[in-house]
Design a protein around this motif. Structure first.
Motif, PDB file in Angstrom:
ATOM      1  N   LEU A 198      -2.045  62.875  43.069  1.00 45.31           N
ATOM      2  CA  LEU A 198      -2.330  61.040  41.353  1.00 45.31           C
ATOM      3  C   LEU A 198      -3.583  60.189  42.474  1.00 45.31           C
ATOM      4  O   LEU A 198      -3.111  59.720  43.331  1.00 45.31           O
ATOM      5  N   PRO A 199      -4.241  60.201  41.833  1.00 41.82           N
ATOM      6  CA  PRO A 199      -4.938  58.981  41.872  1.00 41.82           C
ATOM      7  C   PRO A 199      -4.752  57.272  41.788  1.00 41.82           C
ATOM      8  O   PRO A 199      -3.495  57.417  41.253  1.00 41.82           O
ATOM      9  N   ASP A 200      -4.484  57.316  43.623  1.00 42.35           N
ATOM     10  CA  ASP A 200      -3.943  55.787  43.957  1.00 42.35           C
ATOM     11  C   ASP A 200      -3.426  54.914  42.860  1.00 42.35           C
ATOM     12  O   ASP A 200      -2.800  53.782  42.560  1.00 42.35           O
ATOM     13  N   ALA A 201      -5.194  54.824  42.525  1.00 44.64           N
ATOM     14  CA  ALA A 201      -5.449  53.756  41.578  1.00 44.64           C
ATOM     15  C   ALA A 201      -4.230  53.469  39.876  1.00 44.64           C
ATOM     16  O   ALA A 201      -3.378  52.830  39.103  1.00 44.64           O
ATOM     17  N   LEU A 202      -4.093  54.933  39.648  1.00 42.41           N
ATOM     18  CA  LEU A 202      -3.131  54.972  39.042  1.00 42.41           C
ATOM     19  C   LEU A 202      -2.325  55.023  38.801  1.00 42.41           C
ATOM     20  O   LEU A 202      -1.327  54.301  37.984  1.00 42.41           O
ATOM     21  N   LEU A 203      -1.881  55.116  39.803  1.00 41.68           N
ATOM     22  CA  LEU A 203      -0.639  55.209  40.407  1.00 41.68           C
ATOM     23  C   LEU A 203       0.265  54.128  40.341  1.00 41.68           C
ATOM     24  O   LEU A 203       1.212  53.322  40.038  1.00 41.68           O
ATOM     25  N   LYS A 204      -0.699  53.032  40.972  1.00 42.53           N
ATOM     26  CA  LYS A 204      -0.085  51.509  40.633  1.00 42.53           C
ATOM     27  C   LYS A 204      -0.329  50.374  39.213  1.00 42.53           C
ATOM     28  O   LYS A 204       0.257  49.804  39.034  1.00 42.53           O
ATOM     29  N   LEU A 205      -1.395  51.178  37.934  1.00 46.21           N
ATOM     30  CA  LEU A 205      -1.321  50.688  37.355  1.00 46.21           C
ATOM     31  C   LEU A 205      -0.244  51.373  36.470  1.00 46.21           C
ATOM     32  O   LEU A 205       0.327  50.473  35.985  1.00 46.21           O
ATOM     33  N   VAL A 206      -0.018  52.598  36.417  1.00 42.54           N
ATOM     34  CA  VAL A 206       1.732  52.761  35.663  1.00 42.54           C
ATOM     35  C   VAL A 206       2.874  51.823  36.758  1.00 42.54           C
ATOM     36  O   VAL A 206       3.777  51.581  35.951  1.00 42.54           O
ATOM     37  N   LEU A 207       2.650  52.146  37.878  1.00 41.60           N
ATOM     38  CA  LEU A 207       4.184  51.143  38.324  1.00 41.60           C
ATOM     39  C   LEU A 207       3.543  49.502  38.740  1.00 41.60           C
ATOM     40  O   LEU A 207       4.790  49.277  37.828  1.00 41.60           O
ATOM     41  N   GLY A 208       2.591  49.138  38.336  1.00 35.22           N
ATOM     42  CA  GLY A 208       2.350  47.391  38.240  1.00 35.22           C
ATOM     43  C   GLY A 208       3.107  47.150  36.247  1.00 35.22           C
ATOM     44  O   GLY A 208       3.942  46.507  36.690  1.00 35.22           O
ATOM     45  N   ARG A 245      12.348  37.032  39.385  1.00 33.93           N
ATOM     46  CA  ARG A 245      11.723  37.545  37.940  1.00 33.93           C
ATOM     47  C   ARG A 245      10.586  37.152  39.211  1.00 33.93           C
ATOM     48  O   ARG A 245       9.195  38.147  38.668  1.00 33.93           O
ATOM     49  N   ILE A 246       9.611  35.739  39.208  1.00 35.20           N
ATOM     50  CA  ILE A 246       8.769  35.535  39.523  1.00 35.20           C
ATOM     51  C   ILE A 246       7.972  35.964  40.311  1.00 35.20           C
ATOM     52  O   ILE A 246       6.883  37.003  40.362  1.00 35.20           O
ATOM     53  N   GLY A 247       9.014  36.707  41.929  1.00 37.49           N
ATOM     54  CA  GLY A 247       8.387  37.286  42.739  1.00 37.49           C
ATOM     55  C   GLY A 247       8.345  39.065  43.062  1.00 37.49           C
ATOM     56  O   GLY A 247       6.509  39.362  42.944  1.00 37.49           O
ATOM     57  N   ILE A 248       8.686  39.009  42.100  1.00 42.28           N
ATOM     58  CA  ILE A 248       8.794  40.769  41.174  1.00 42.28           C
ATOM     59  C   ILE A 248       7.475  41.131  39.829  1.00 42.28           C
ATOM     60  O   ILE A 248       6.533  41.748  40.708  1.00 42.28           O
ATOM     61  N   SER A 249       7.312  39.857  39.948  1.00 35.80           N
ATOM     62  CA  SER A 249       6.318  40.804  38.590  1.00 35.80           C
ATOM     63  C   SER A 249       4.726  39.390  39.307  1.00 35.80           C
ATOM     64  O   SER A 249       3.997  40.409  39.709  1.00 35.80           O
ATOM     65  N   LEU A 250       4.764  38.576  40.777  1.00 34.54           N
ATOM     66  CA  LEU A 250       3.542  38.502  40.858  1.00 34.54           C
ATOM     67  C   LEU A 250       3.525  39.850  42.190  1.00 34.54           C
ATOM     68  O   LEU A 250       2.640  40.190  41.912  1.00 34.54           O
ATOM     69  N   LEU A 251       4.713  40.924  42.155  1.00 35.67           N
ATOM     70  CA  LEU A 251       3.868  41.680  43.154  1.00 35.67           C
ATOM     71  C   LEU A 251       3.097  42.404  42.370  1.00 35.67           C
ATOM     72  O   LEU A 251       2.459  44.072  42.333  1.00 35.67           O
ATOM     73  N   ALA A 252       3.836  43.425  40.939  1.00 40.29           N
ATOM     74  CA  ALA A 252       3.370  44.021  40.303  1.00 40.29           C
ATOM     75  C   ALA A 252       2.106  43.374  39.677  1.00 40.29           C
ATOM     76  O   ALA A 252       0.832  44.204  39.243  1.00 40.29           O
ATOM     77  N   LEU A 253       2.221  42.067  39.095  1.00 41.21           N
ATOM     78  CA  LEU A 253       0.702  41.666  38.996  1.00 41.21           C
ATOM     79  C   LEU A 253      -0.275  42.213  40.035  1.00 41.21           C
ATOM     80  O   LEU A 253      -1.796  42.890  39.759  1.00 41.21           O
ATOM     81  N   ASP A 254       0.178  41.926  41.243  1.00 38.47           N
ATOM     82  CA  ASP A 254      -1.381  42.056  42.132  1.00 38.47           C
ATOM     83  C   ASP A 254      -1.316  43.969  42.447  1.00 38.47           C
ATOM     84  O   ASP A 254      -2.270  44.269  43.099  1.00 38.47           O
ATOM     85  N   LEU A 255      -0.180  45.040  42.044  1.00 39.66           N
ATOM     86  CA  LEU A 255      -0.482  46.344  41.887  1.00 39.66           C
ATOM     87  C   LEU A 255      -1.668  46.655  40.527  1.00 39.66           C
ATOM     88  O   LEU A 255      -2.121  47.017  41.309  1.00 39.66           O
TER      89      LEU A 255
END
Length: 255
Positions: free
Chosen positions: A104-114, A236-246
């Motif tokens: 699967l496209p890496d970009a798509l995976l990161k967008l879906v996971l984030g 929640r703040i830490g998780i959100s920052l990691l998700a936004l970076d994804l």
């Protein structure tokens, strides 16, 4: 100094190795105290010094040791009713991953996971906290498959466990450590079978694991003192920052 240099892989300076050992203490303390962030921070730092071909494998070995140490130190708080089906599902997912190759496209995976991480971190999915053993096993099988394709399953697993364990920070951090120990162990098996030469990295990894365990002990003391509400806020703040970076990485790869 020459003796120390002889224990390091070719091309890695002594000062860089020392920096990684010190960083292992602080990143492990960060994860032990707040449940997130340490693994991603370590990956970013290691990326500055390690060759690309060795980065994921060596990081996986260090994280295996770090999570094992944290799971052992915090073992009284592990939720075995959550961990047991997770273990079974992870093994099934790893076996399936050996036979199913999905590109699967890496970009798509990161967008879906984030996006998914943000949704379940700030929203309440009905019935998520009442998942039965079968539901947990199926979910862990899916994350085990994902971890072979993208290195973002730590934040994903944290956000999922936060829904299942909503009111006990110690159980959340300890159970997450036990879960990530299993998934990193499975990754090491895969890398070993693929032929990665871990032997040259053993001395550095061993010292980083020892330093990381000291960080876990220190971070666990912070966890003891943190009020539940404050822990959840920073979690929640830490998780959100990691998700936004994804999401940022995914968008950057597309454009």
């Amino acid at each position: 100094m020459e003796a120390i240099a002889g224990l390091l892989p070719d091309g890695l300076a002594i000062w860089a190795a020392a920096l990684l050992v010190v960083a292992s203490f602080f990143t492990s303390a960060l994860t032990a105290a707040f449940g997130v962030g340490g693994g991603v921070a370590m990956l970013a730092l290691m990326g500055l010094f390690l060759p690309v071909a060795a980065l994921i494998s060596v990081h996986g070995a260090v994280q295996l040791g770090s999570n094992t140490g944290r799971a052992w130190h915090q073992r009284p708080f592990i939720r075995h009713d959550v961990f047991a089906p997770f273990l079974i599902g992870s093994l099934i997912g790893a076996v399936a991953g050996a036979f199913v190759v999905v590109q699967l496209p890496d970009a798509l995976l990161k967008l879906v996971l984030g996006g998914f991480i943000l949704i379940i971190t700030w929203g309440k999915i009905p019935g998520f906290d009442r998942l039965g053993r079968i539901g947990l096993a199926v979910g862990s099988a899916a994350t085990a498959l994902l971890t072979m394709m993208v290195g973002a399953t730590g934040p994903l697993l944290s956000s999922v466990f936060a829904q299942i364990i909503p009111d006990d920070r110690k159980a959340l951090v300890a159970t997450h450590a036990a879960g990530m120990t299993i998934q990193h162990a499975l990754k090491i098996v895969v890398f070993g079978l693929a032929g990665f030469a871990f032997a040259a990295w053993v001395p550095l990894v061993a010292v980083m694991i020892a330093s990381g365990y000291l960080g876990t002990v220190y971070g666990s003391r912070w966890l003891e003192r943190l009020p539940e509400a404050q822990f959840r806020r920073w979690f929640r703040i830490g998780i959100s920052l990691l998700a936004l970076d994804l999401l940022r990485q995914g968008v950057a790869q597309i454009f």
